[in-house]
Scaffold this motif. Sequence first.
Motif, short mmCIF file in Angstrom:
data_model
loop_
_atom_site.label_atom_id
_atom_site.label_comp_id
_atom_site.label_asym_id
_atom_site.label_seq_id
_atom_site.Cartn_x
_atom_site.Cartn_y
_atom_site.Cartn_z
N SER A 1 1.11 9.80 -3.44
CA SER A 1 1.47 8.57 -2.75
C SER A 1 2.25 7.63 -3.65
O SER A 1 2.28 7.78 -4.88
CB SER A 1 0.21 7.85 -2.26
OG SER A 1 -0.58 7.43 -3.37
N GLN B 1 1.44 4.61 -4.30
CA GLN B 1 0.49 3.91 -5.18
C GLN B 1 0.20 4.74 -6.43
O GLN B 1 0.12 4.20 -7.53
CB GLN B 1 -0.81 3.63 -4.43
CG GLN B 1 -0.72 2.53 -3.39
CD GLN B 1 -2.09 2.14 -2.88
OE1 GLN B 1 -2.87 1.51 -3.60
NE2 GLN B 1 -2.40 2.51 -1.64
N GLN B 2 0.01 6.04 -6.25
CA GLN B 2 -0.26 6.89 -7.40
C GLN B 2 0.92 6.90 -8.37
O GLN B 2 0.75 6.79 -9.60
CB GLN B 2 -0.57 8.31 -6.94
CG GLN B 2 -1.07 9.23 -8.07
CD GLN B 2 -1.28 10.64 -7.60
OE1 GLN B 2 -0.36 11.26 -7.05
NE2 GLN B 2 -2.48 11.18 -7.80
N THR C 1 0.81 -1.21 0.00
CA THR C 1 0.00 0.00 0.00
C THR C 1 0.85 1.27 0.00
O THR C 1 0.31 2.37 -0.18
CB THR C 1 -0.93 0.01 1.23
OG1 THR C 1 -0.13 -0.15 2.41
CG2 THR C 1 -1.96 -1.11 1.16
N ALA C 2 2.15 1.13 0.21
CA ALA C 2 3.05 2.28 0.17
C ALA C 2 4.34 1.87 -0.52
O ALA C 2 5.41 1.78 0.11
CB ALA C 2 3.33 2.80 1.58
N VAL D 1 -5.93 5.25 -2.42
CA VAL D 1 -4.88 6.06 -3.04
C VAL D 1 -5.03 7.52 -2.63
O VAL D 1 -6.14 8.06 -2.62
CB VAL D 1 -4.94 5.94 -4.57
CG1 VAL D 1 -3.88 6.82 -5.22
CG2 VAL D 1 -4.75 4.48 -4.99
N THR D 2 -3.92 8.16 -2.31
CA THR D 2 -3.91 9.60 -2.01
C THR D 2 -2.95 10.31 -2.96
O THR D 2 -2.07 9.69 -3.57
CB THR D 2 -3.49 9.86 -0.56
OG1 THR D 2 -2.20 9.25 -0.34
CG2 THR D 2 -4.49 9.27 0.41
#
Length: 612
Positions: free
Chosen positions: A525, A527-528, A494-495, A521-522
């Motif tokens: 981040s 993930q992005q 997730t990171a 997702v932020t």
Amino acid sequence: MPSRRTVLTATAGVTAGLAVGTGASALGSGGRGTAGTDPGDKRSDDKRLRAIVGRMTVEEKVGQLFVTRVYGHSATDPDQADIDANLKEIGVRTAAELIATYRVGGIIYFTWTHNTRDPRQIAELSNGIQRASLTQPRGLPVLISTDQEHGAVCRIGKPATLFPGAMAMGAGGSPADARTLGRISGAELRAMGVRQDYSPDADVNVNPANPIIGVRSFGAGPDAAGALVAAEVQGYQEAGVAATAKHFPGHGDTAVDSHTGFPVITHSREVWEKLDAVPFRAAIEAGIDSVMTAHIQFPALDGSGDPATLSHPVLTGILRGELGYDGVVVTDSLGMAGVRTKYGDDRVPVLALKAGVDQLLDPPHLDVAWNAVLKAVRDGELTEARLDESVLRILRLKSRLGLLDRPYVDTKDVGRVVGTAQHLAAADRIAERTTTLLVNEGGLLPLARRTHGKVLVVGADPDSPSGTTGPPTGVLAAALSELGFTATALPTGTAPSPATVDQAVAAARSADAVVVGTYNVTAGSGQQRLVERLVATGVPVVAVAVRNPYDVAQLPFVKAYLATYSWTDVELRAAARVIAGEVAPRGSLPVPVQRADDPARVLYPVGHGLTY
């Protein structure tokens, strides 16, 4: 600690009228219990229950109000680590000792307390708990409960049947499917001796930043959520399991998790009536057996600053008075910060009872809570008549569920009921109707095996709920391989770090397509960055939101995007079938997705969903 002498010196023997033969089958008691629907039957049963209450000691009445955790897979012979945990947290060694000491009316099962290894063990634990209680003086059956919401919150995993979670069901939009979920899940819980499920979630999730409700809600539309809540309630209770609408008066517009803080709802009374109250009204009209309170402050309903769990205006004034609910009211866990911020652990249970609560769920220190309630009665702060009101409601519920006459389950029923091929097939069919296609530029989906046969599956691997066999990447890759693709899993977390992103990008260049799972997702981040880099390779990328559908707003460069609303196997397998074109996507958004750069504008409205 309560006095063992006080509790145990009464005349021995099982309460008059209780049939406790070990061969009784929970599945044979006819759903809602033995009292029937004839008013005469109800009056007769109420007379019996009042007589039971009249013979109870004050200590026994206090015990009936508590629902608590206990460690171990067995009521009498848990593992040593569980004995140690019980001694540290409760002051007893086993579930049997817990019951002998406190005469608790309910026990809640958790995965982390090691109560739920497998269905047959759960059934045997349930029988052991009932036996321990019924052999006490004036012993009463225990109401065993759990949080089996499905989706992100499940305490009992495979081989039990796991269904899509609430927001996925909202995407499907079918009350018939919700009722089927309740009926099947209820039958399986009952076969394992669990008679109260803390589900469905009746919160209307109108805050995308809600850290604790989110996909546990059916959606942002109060009427649509209400219809699904009512249907699920009917399904569970047709199966003979008490459903629980939570979290009253509504936890859907909070930005604080009540496990760790004290949320405040700023809705006006008028907004509450039109939004938050609607699913709870629907649940009550459907005959809901129990309602769970929220540890939230709601100034428009009670200006005292107290949490709703401790609010007489909210629970007695609104829930009982205005909404006309006279069933069992259960607190959310009393170990949560939201109910402990203003008062100490000795005051919380007393104030909850004064507010109108019946069941006190999982206090952090049972001895403190139990003795506080007993002291309040002896000091005159709580009357014994007030205890009698709650004990009678609890006994009425136990009677409706058939517990007073048939408290044991037949362990032979477990294999015939839990996780059957028919139940699993029903869950798969329902999941196919919930998968939501949000973006499909250029008709990228479905992927063709001929041109996209080699698939790399990367992405988030959050902690797995009970409904999973591993990280989402592995489940998706296995499902796609079964459908004829050559799929490889590469979990990136997730990171993901820059090195992990580089590794995934390098692997993607030798694939025909990439499927990437996203999880909350932020902006900015890892993930992005991962998804953006994968898209930049030119390899076709399909993104799958494995929790919140709001992720798509942070990834405008993705050409194909699916929402599954959870990362359990049943939802991920359905997504794989959609990706492969085995089935068409049929879900539609039950919540709006706002633009990332302008949250006041809607990117995808409620009802958005593509197909092919």
